[in-house]
Write a protein that holds these residues in place. Structure first.
Motif, PDB file in Angstrom:
ATOM      1  N   LEU A  60       0.823  -1.209   0.000  1.00 46.26           N
ATOM      2  CA  LEU A  60       0.000   0.000   0.000  1.00 46.26           C
ATOM      3  C   LEU A  60       0.859   1.263   0.000  1.00 46.26           C
ATOM      4  N   MET A  61       1.923   1.247   0.780  1.00 45.77           N
ATOM      5  CA  MET A  61       2.829   2.405   0.785  1.00 45.77           C
ATOM      6  C   MET A  61       3.434   2.620  -0.589  1.00 45.77           C
ATOM      7  N   ASP A  62       3.797   1.530  -1.270  1.00 44.36           N
ATOM      8  CA  ASP A  62       4.381   1.645  -2.609  1.00 44.36           C
ATOM      9  C   ASP A  62       3.341   2.141  -3.612  1.00 44.36           C
ATOM     10  N   ILE A  63       2.132   1.611  -3.547  1.00 45.68           N
ATOM     11  CA  ILE A  63       1.067   2.003  -4.469  1.00 45.68           C
ATOM     12  C   ILE A  63       0.679   3.466  -4.266  1.00 45.68           C
ATOM     13  N   LEU A  64       0.615   3.907  -3.018  1.00 49.02           N
ATOM     14  CA  LEU A  64       0.221   5.276  -2.713  1.00 49.02           C
ATOM     15  C   LEU A  64       1.370   6.277  -2.848  1.00 49.02           C
ATOM     16  N   LEU A  82       4.076   6.441  -0.982  1.00 48.20           N
ATOM     17  CA  LEU A  82       4.580   6.843   0.332  1.00 48.20           C
ATOM     18  C   LEU A  82       5.794   6.038   0.772  1.00 48.20           C
TER      19      LEU A  82
END
Length: 147
Positions: free
Chosen positions: A23-27, A29
């Motif tokens: 999720l951090m990579d997709i967003l 962040l």
């Protein structure tokens, strides 16, 4: 039977950390170092579930529960590092690792072996410390509930 709960919660840690970092990579962040500290709560959650399960099933031996929590954390860490290696090679290998290492605690050029070795030892230390801290908490909870 105890090993199965350690494996189950180790897999839970792995899935939690994997989803968190994806999720951090997709967003976008992934370059925010302060967000990476949140993975400690995922590891502590998995370790706590193991220790809580042991206490709820009449296993109140301090050392056994400490080791059980530690093994849970290690399972999650080892699986997480394997997942990281696969993810790095999917994203482009050493060139992607260079991008990751610029935003982490590494200075200069690194390779996948150094990167994962440091993460492994960091994971061992945090699993041991987390297990110890949670055992201090559960020791007091169990001692107070008996009186």
């Amino acid at each position: 039977m105890k090993n199965s709960i350690e494996i189950k919660n180790g897999l839970l840690i792995f899935l939690g950390i994997g989803i968190f970092f994806l999720l951090m990579d997709i967003l976008g962040l992934a370059d925010k170092n302060y967000l990476r500290i949140l993975n400690a709560f995922i590891v502590l959650y998995g370790i706590n579930k193991t220790i809580q399960y042991n206490f709820n099933h009449s296993n109140s031996d301090y050392l056994e529960n400490l080791i059980s929590g530690f093994k849970t954390g290690i399972i999650g860490v080892v699986l997480g590092i394997i997942g990281l290696i696969i993810f790095v090679y999917i994203k482009g290998g050493e060139s992607y690792l260079t991008k990751l290492s610029d935003t982490f605690f590494f200075v200069g050029k690194t390779n996948i072996i150094k990167y994962c070795s440091v993460l492994f030892f960091e994971g061992i230390a945090s699993s041991l410390i987390g297990s110890f801290v949670l055992m201090q908490y559960w020791k007091d909870i169990v001692a107070n509930s008996k009186y």
